[in-house]
Design an enzyme around this catalytic site. Sequence first.
Site, PDB file in Angstrom:
ATOM      1  N   ARG A  46       0.850  -1.197   0.000  1.00 53.33           N
ATOM      2  CA  ARG A  46       0.000   0.000   0.000  1.00 53.33           C
ATOM      3  C   ARG A  46       0.886   1.247   0.000  1.00 53.33           C
ATOM      4  O   ARG A  46       0.579   2.237  -0.628  1.00 53.33           O
ATOM      5  CB  ARG A  46      -0.942   0.019   1.217  1.00 53.33           C
ATOM      6  CG  ARG A  46      -1.769   1.291   1.256  1.00 53.33           C
ATOM      7  CD  ARG A  46      -2.903   1.361   2.288  1.00 53.33           C
ATOM      8  NE  ARG A  46      -2.908   0.370   3.324  1.00 53.33           N
ATOM      9  CZ  ARG A  46      -2.158   0.448   4.424  1.00 53.33           C
ATOM     10  NH1 ARG A  46      -1.365   1.477   4.639  1.00 53.33           N
ATOM     11  NH2 ARG A  46      -2.218  -0.516   5.314  1.00 53.33           N
ATOM     12  N   TYR A  98     -17.340  18.265 -13.944  1.00 54.54           N
ATOM     13  CA  TYR A  98     -17.685  16.852 -14.101  1.00 54.54           C
ATOM     14  C   TYR A  98     -18.688  16.426 -13.016  1.00 54.54           C
ATOM     15  O   TYR A  98     -18.507  16.745 -11.831  1.00 54.54           O
ATOM     16  CB  TYR A  98     -16.394  16.030 -14.013  1.00 54.54           C
ATOM     17  CG  TYR A  98     -16.598  14.540 -14.050  1.00 54.54           C
ATOM     18  CD1 TYR A  98     -16.975  13.903 -15.229  1.00 54.54           C
ATOM     19  CD2 TYR A  98     -16.401  13.764 -12.917  1.00 54.54           C
ATOM     20  CE1 TYR A  98     -17.160  12.528 -15.263  1.00 54.54           C
ATOM     21  CE2 TYR A  98     -16.582  12.387 -12.948  1.00 54.54           C
ATOM     22  CZ  TYR A  98     -16.966  11.783 -14.125  1.00 54.54           C
ATOM     23  OH  TYR A  98     -17.140  10.432 -14.148  1.00 54.54           O
ATOM     24  N   ASP A 172      -8.379  20.239 -13.008  1.00 54.89           N
ATOM     25  CA  ASP A 172      -8.716  18.921 -13.549  1.00 54.89           C
ATOM     26  C   ASP A 172      -8.385  18.972 -15.041  1.00 54.89           C
ATOM     27  O   ASP A 172      -9.076  19.616 -15.823  1.00 54.89           O
ATOM     28  CB  ASP A 172     -10.201  18.624 -13.315  1.00 54.89           C
ATOM     29  CG  ASP A 172     -10.610  17.229 -13.803  1.00 54.89           C
ATOM     30  OD1 ASP A 172      -9.901  16.677 -14.682  1.00 54.89           O
ATOM     31  OD2 ASP A 172     -11.640  16.705 -13.340  1.00 54.89           O
ATOM     32  N   LYS A 197      -9.055   8.148 -18.856  1.00 52.28           N
ATOM     33  CA  LYS A 197      -9.413   8.730 -20.155  1.00 52.28           C
ATOM     34  C   LYS A 197      -8.187   8.752 -21.080  1.00 52.28           C
ATOM     35  O   LYS A 197      -7.671   7.704 -21.385  1.00 52.28           O
ATOM     36  CB  LYS A 197     -10.037  10.109 -19.933  1.00 52.28           C
ATOM     37  CG  LYS A 197     -11.039  10.174 -18.746  1.00 52.28           C
ATOM     38  CD  LYS A 197     -12.315   9.388 -18.991  1.00 52.28           C
ATOM     39  CE  LYS A 197     -13.155   9.183 -17.732  1.00 52.28           C
ATOM     40  NZ  LYS A 197     -13.478  10.377 -16.953  1.00 52.28           N
TER      41      LYS A 197
HETATM   42  C1  LIG Z   1     -13.971  10.731 -15.678  1.00 50.59           C
HETATM   43  C2  LIG Z   1     -13.629  12.031 -15.068  1.00 50.59           C
HETATM   44  C3  LIG Z   1     -13.332  12.142 -13.694  1.00 50.59           C
HETATM   45  C4  LIG Z   1     -13.427  10.953 -12.750  1.00 50.59           C
HETATM   46  O1  LIG Z   1     -12.469   9.983 -13.022  1.00 50.59           O
HETATM   47  P1  LIG Z   1     -12.685   8.415 -12.712  1.00 50.59           P
HETATM   48  O2  LIG Z   1     -11.392   7.828 -13.147  1.00 50.59           O
HETATM   49  O3  LIG Z   1     -13.869   7.953 -13.493  1.00 50.59           O
HETATM   50  O4  LIG Z   1     -12.919   8.310 -11.241  1.00 50.59           O
HETATM   51  C5  LIG Z   1     -12.997  13.383 -13.201  1.00 50.59           C
HETATM   52  N1  LIG Z   1     -12.956  14.478 -13.999  1.00 50.59           N
HETATM   53  C6  LIG Z   1     -13.243  14.407 -15.307  1.00 50.59           C
HETATM   54  C7  LIG Z   1     -13.180  15.639 -16.136  1.00 50.59           C
HETATM   55  C8  LIG Z   1     -13.593  13.188 -15.892  1.00 50.59           C
HETATM   56  O5  LIG Z   1     -13.887  13.138 -17.197  1.00 50.59           O
END
Ligand SMILES: *Cc1c(COP(=O)(O)O)cnc(C)c1O
Length: 383
Positions: A46, A98, A172, A197
């Site tokens: 961890r 988001y 983000d 993504k």
């Molecule tokens: C998908 C997404 C998240 C969350 O990420 P996960 O890996 O699904 O937890 C946060 N911000 C944006 C802009 C996203 O597209």
Amino acid sequence: MKFETKVIHAGIHSDPSTGAVMTPIFQTSTYEQKAPGKHKGYEYARTQNPTREVLQNNLAALENGKFGICFSSGLAAMDAIIKLLKQGDEVVSVNDLYGGSYRLLTKVYEQFGIESRFISMAKPNEIGAQLNKHTKLVWIETPTNPMLNLVDIKQVVKKVKEVNSRIIVCVDNTFASPYLQNPLDLGADLVLHSATKYINGHSDVILGAVITSKPKLAEKLYFIQNATGAIPGPQDCFLTIRGIKTLHIRVERACKNAKKIARFLLTHPKVNKVYYPGFKDHPGHKIAKAQMRDFGAMVSFDLKSESFADAKKVLSNTKIFTLAESLGGVESLIGHPPSMTHGSIPKEDRLKVGMTDTLMRLSVGIENVDDLIQDLERALTKL
Ligand SMILES: *Cc1c(COP(=O)(O)O)cnc(C)c1O
């Protein structure tokens, strides 16, 4: 190193025990100690894992940062950032962020006494007045989902720091990817990625990351990573390292495809409005040009028809574009934010920001662009 070299080499080294060129998957939970406290720097997985370490160092380099801290999802990464705050602190965030981030701030952290306010960041000059002595974190997302609004990162950071240099600014950067945009260079303290993504890029892993150059913030985040334990497994770290090796060519091709698709949609008789920062009349075009390497591969559009039934026809008649949530993979996806990701937002609020019943969002992949255009063309003629 330039970006294209960093994706392949930064933080990556052959395995010292065998010489394996590719990063091994260290699928272990613990490590042998020769005597109590006598070990090779690894005690329990961890806390430390060599596969995860390589990914963290690689991601730090891609964002021009010093420290990378990885988590089991993008939202787990965001959760760790909010844990830097305490009861009575406040978050000021963009208002079209988001949905999952909105849910975490409102449905989880409000009950712990951390309030969030959601504002437009279109005019950086007006942000100072929105901050108060409780504001500890400013949360930026750009481009936003699904309307593709842009926030001027450099200006917002400047205005926030003028009010109080200790307010943490986090961007983000999921929609842009580190190939297109590097918020730390623009003054942000933290960058968050849903590596699920573009970074992994193959729609087969859920993973998140925070990158920073500030040792104190990094130390706190490593502490939270270990103390709360939302770590990614070594197999997912390996897959993400592998995905990153082609990040630059994937995103470059996807951007090129998106540009052609946006132009095709713009002239289509059934299409009403196309949202794409690459168009000169997009309100964020100048900002995108200044802070991004290209305009991204996300395109939203709506129909002249206002009926959800017509949108449904398009959504269920594409053959190459798959109807699904998520984005940033090699394959093209189509989605319907009003009924999928943004279904919980009241209709009148949706309409205020232009999210009509026929608004559809494309995550353009790296297939042949003529096939993609033909696919949309065919689905649109079903109307
Ligand atoms: C998908 C997404 C998240 C969350 O990420 P996960 O890996 O699904 O937890 C946060 N911000 C944006 C802009 C996203 O597209």
